[in-house]
Structure formats: structure tokens, C-alpha cells
Design a protein around this motif. Structure first.
Motif, short mmCIF file in Angstrom:
data_model
loop_
_atom_site.label_atom_id
_atom_site.label_comp_id
_atom_site.label_asym_id
_atom_site.label_seq_id
_atom_site.Cartn_x
_atom_site.Cartn_y
_atom_site.Cartn_z
N ARG A 174 50.20 78.77 -6.16
CA ARG A 174 51.75 77.73 -6.91
C ARG A 174 52.16 78.71 -7.53
NH1 ARG A 174 50.89 72.37 -7.48
NH2 ARG A 174 50.49 71.61 -5.17
N LEU A 175 51.79 79.66 -8.59
CA LEU A 175 52.61 79.89 -9.74
C LEU A 175 53.28 81.56 -8.91
CD1 LEU A 175 50.67 79.86 -13.00
CD2 LEU A 175 53.09 78.56 -12.12
N SER A 176 52.40 81.88 -8.30
CA SER A 176 52.83 83.33 -7.54
C SER A 176 53.61 82.84 -6.73
CB SER A 176 51.70 84.30 -6.49
OG SER A 176 50.60 84.16 -7.53
N LEU A 177 53.37 81.49 -5.70
CA LEU A 177 55.24 80.91 -5.18
C LEU A 177 55.99 80.58 -5.19
CD1 LEU A 177 52.88 78.69 -2.45
CD2 LEU A 177 54.72 80.76 -1.86
N ILE A 178 56.35 80.03 -6.72
CA ILE A 178 57.36 79.92 -7.34
C ILE A 178 57.71 81.11 -7.79
CG2 ILE A 178 58.25 79.08 -9.97
CD1 ILE A 178 55.96 77.56 -9.49
N PHE A 179 57.55 82.31 -8.27
CA PHE A 179 57.60 83.51 -8.78
C PHE A 179 58.06 84.43 -7.08
CE2 PHE A 179 58.17 88.23 -8.37
CZ PHE A 179 58.51 88.56 -10.00
N ALA A 180 58.28 83.84 -6.17
CA ALA A 180 58.50 84.80 -4.77
C ALA A 180 59.62 83.84 -3.98
CB ALA A 180 57.25 84.79 -3.80
N GLY A 181 59.66 82.13 -4.51
CA GLY A 181 60.83 81.46 -4.08
C GLY A 181 61.98 81.51 -5.08
N SER A 182 61.63 81.39 -5.98
CA SER A 182 62.43 82.25 -6.90
C SER A 182 63.75 83.36 -6.65
CB SER A 182 62.58 82.29 -8.66
OG SER A 182 62.96 82.26 -9.39
N TYR A 183 62.56 84.55 -6.31
CA TYR A 183 63.22 86.21 -6.37
C TYR A 183 63.79 86.15 -4.51
CZ TYR A 183 63.32 91.11 -4.89
OH TYR A 183 64.42 92.42 -4.46
N LEU A 184 64.23 84.77 -3.52
CA LEU A 184 64.27 85.02 -2.52
C LEU A 184 65.43 83.95 -2.33
CD1 LEU A 184 63.57 85.79 0.41
CD2 LEU A 184 62.64 83.36 0.78
N PHE A 185 65.31 82.76 -3.56
CA PHE A 185 66.23 82.27 -3.60
C PHE A 185 67.54 83.18 -4.26
CE2 PHE A 185 68.81 78.92 -5.99
CZ PHE A 185 70.08 79.03 -5.45
N ALA A 186 67.18 84.27 -5.43
CA ALA A 186 68.42 84.62 -6.45
C ALA A 186 68.92 85.75 -5.46
CB ALA A 186 66.96 85.32 -6.94
N ILE A 187 68.09 86.58 -4.40
CA ILE A 187 68.81 87.72 -3.69
C ILE A 187 69.35 87.31 -2.15
CG2 ILE A 187 66.69 88.44 -1.56
CD1 ILE A 187 68.04 90.54 -4.27
N THR A 188 69.06 85.47 -1.50
CA THR A 188 69.77 84.96 -1.26
C THR A 188 71.54 85.28 -1.83
OG1 THR A 188 68.14 84.40 0.62
CG2 THR A 188 70.63 83.09 0.30
N ILE A 189 71.47 84.81 -2.83
CA ILE A 189 72.74 84.16 -3.08
C ILE A 189 73.24 85.37 -3.36
CG2 ILE A 189 73.68 83.23 -5.52
CD1 ILE A 189 72.52 80.88 -3.36
N ILE A 190 72.83 86.48 -4.73
CA ILE A 190 73.53 87.49 -5.09
C ILE A 190 73.81 88.80 -3.75
CG2 ILE A 190 73.27 86.63 -7.35
CD1 ILE A 190 70.68 88.83 -7.36
N HIS A 191 72.91 88.65 -2.71
CA HIS A 191 73.07 89.68 -2.03
C HIS A 191 73.28 89.35 -0.89
CE1 HIS A 191 71.39 93.96 -0.45
NE2 HIS A 191 71.83 93.60 1.02
N ILE A 192 73.05 88.36 -0.33
CA ILE A 192 72.84 88.45 1.54
C ILE A 192 74.21 87.84 1.78
CG2 ILE A 192 72.28 86.85 3.30
CD1 ILE A 192 69.41 87.46 2.43
N ILE A 193 74.05 86.25 0.97
CA ILE A 193 75.71 85.20 1.21
C ILE A 193 76.83 86.53 0.47
CG2 ILE A 193 77.03 83.38 0.31
CD1 ILE A 193 74.22 82.28 0.12
N PRO A 194 77.30 87.13 0.10
CA PRO A 194 78.22 88.18 -0.96
C PRO A 194 78.44 88.60 0.56
CG PRO A 194 76.85 87.76 -2.51
CD PRO A 194 75.99 87.01 -2.04
#
Length: 236
Positions: A30-50
Motif C-alpha cells: 500500500r505504501l509503495s502504491l501511494i508513492f507510485a500514485g503520487s509520482y504518476l499524478f505529479a508527472i501527469t500534472i507537470i509534464h503531460i498536461i502542460p
């Protein structure tokens, strides 16, 4: 491209085999998933979407495809039962048709996400997509783990399914490199994957806190995932 393909295959195989190789991995998932989910969300917001909205000549249309990707992922998870974001099911509860649905849904998702790494990607115009590759790796490893945990009663057949899953994203990368798509067509595919990532990453947060209590350790791990995404995006 060969190194990227090897990384994609290796991370899926390693993630799946960690069920047997690393004692207690399931409890710490679960903790590993939280890290991965946070990274994926962040990279979507700061890289893919812009970059999607910067490159596109029709931002409203791109927004529509992001929305389509979000609900497409929700539809796929109806068949995969959430294995994409590390949701584990016991083999006894999964029928033969259910296992078929899970692997097909996972393959479709993985094929699409592999296109993000194509050499024709407009995302390469500004910098290499190391941050995207790492995001896919972090997302794929727990998905492979969940796949093996769900299919562990199948014996050697589970390994075959893991290998099949590990080849899906590389296949998406290779096909998108060899099929000549226009930049507009690629942007549509990327927007759909963007919506898919938004769905997966936000779902991880919801499932990580079913009682709506997000403790300090989970907050710190999610912040760490976002910080790593920022560092990889802007410093590498």
C-alpha cells in the motif's frame, strides 16, 4: 529504444516475481502504491498536461480526449478489477473468463501507455522523457505484482501471463514508432493516456485511505513521490 524496451520488460517481470522473491511485500504494497500514485499524478500534472495543451492547436478538443481517457480507464477497470493500480484479488474469486478479461484490459492499457515513449512523440521536442519512463515503471511494477497475486493459483500459466503483460508496453512503443501517425493523432492518443493516468493515480489515493483517514506517513510518502517527480522532470 532497445534499452527502454528492456527496462519496460524487466520492471514488469521483477514486479511480478517480487511476490515470491520478497517476503512481506504484500503487506508493504500500500505504501509503495501511494508513492507510485503520487509520482504518476505529479508527472501527469507537470509534464503531460502542460505539453499537451501547449502543443495542441485545439486545447478544448484535447481536454475532451483527456476526459474520454479517464472514463475509458474506468471502463477497462470494470474488466480488470483494478489490477492496474495494484488491487489484488484471490484466485478463488476469479473465474476463467475473469482472468481473460483482466489480462485483455491490462494489455489494452499497457499498449496505450507505451505510445508515450515513441521517438516521434512531441514530448521529446523539449527534453527526453525519462520522467515518463520512470512513471510507467513505478506504475507497472505494482500492477505486475497484483496480476501475479491474482493469478498465483495458475502455476506456470501465471508466469506466461506475466510475460505477456510485460511485452504490452514495449509493443505499444514499437508499433507507434513504425506506424506513421500524424502529430494530431499522436496527441489524441497521449491525451487518452493522460486521462487514464489521472484515473489510476487518483484511485490509488482513494483506495489507500478507505476510511478517509490519510495518516502522516502516507502524506509524507505521497509528498516524496511528488518531489521525486519534480526533480526528475526538471533536473534530469
Amino acid at each position: 529504444m532497445i534499452l527502454t524496451i528492456l527496462i519496460l520488460i524487466g520492471c514488469a517481470i521483477l514486479g511480478g516475481l517480487s511476490l515470491k522473491l520478497i517476503p512481506g511485500m504484500k503487506q508493504n504494497m500500500r505504501l509503495s502504491l501511494i508513492f507510485a500514485g503520487s509520482y504518476l499524478f505529479a508527472i501527469t500534472i507537470i509534464h503531460i498536461i502542460p505539453e499537451l495543451f501547449t502543443i495542441s492547436t485545439n486545447p478544448s478538443k484535447i481536454g475532451l480526449y483527456v476526459l474520454i481517457g479517464f472514463f475509458l480507464q474506468q471502463f477497462l477497470e470494470y474488466f480488470s478489477s483494478g489490477v492496474e493500480h495494484g488491487h489484488v484479488h484471490t484466485n478463488k474469486a476469479v473465474t476463467a473468463s475473469g482472468r481473460f478479461s483482466i489480462i485483455v484490459a491490462l494489455m489494452i492499457h499497457s499498449l496505450l501507455e507505451g505510445t508515450l515513449l515513441t521517438h516521434d512523440s512531441p514530448f521529446h521536442e523539449k527534453h527526453e522523457s525519462y520522467s515518463l519512463l520512470l512513471g510507467i515503471v513505478l506504475h507497472k511494477m505494482p500492477a505486475a505484482f497484483a496480476l501475479m497475486a491474482t493469478m498465483q493459483g495458475l502455476g506456470k500459466r501465471a508466469i506466461y501471463l506475466l510475460i505477456l503483460f510485460s511485452l504490452a508496453s514495449p509493443l505499444g512503443l514499437v508499433l507507434s514508432d513504425f506506424i506513421l501517425l500524424s502529430e494530431d493523432s499522436l496527441l489524441i492518443v497521449f491525451a487518452i493516456v493522460c486521462g487514464s493516468f489521472l484515473h489510476i493515480s487518483t484511485t490509488i489515493f482513494v483506495e489507500a485511505s478507505p476510511d478517509h483517514h490519510f495518516g502522516l506517513n502516507k502524506i509524507l510518502i505521497s509528498l516524496a513521490g511528488a518531489v521525486v517527480a519534480i526533480l526528475v522532470e526538471f533536473l534530469i
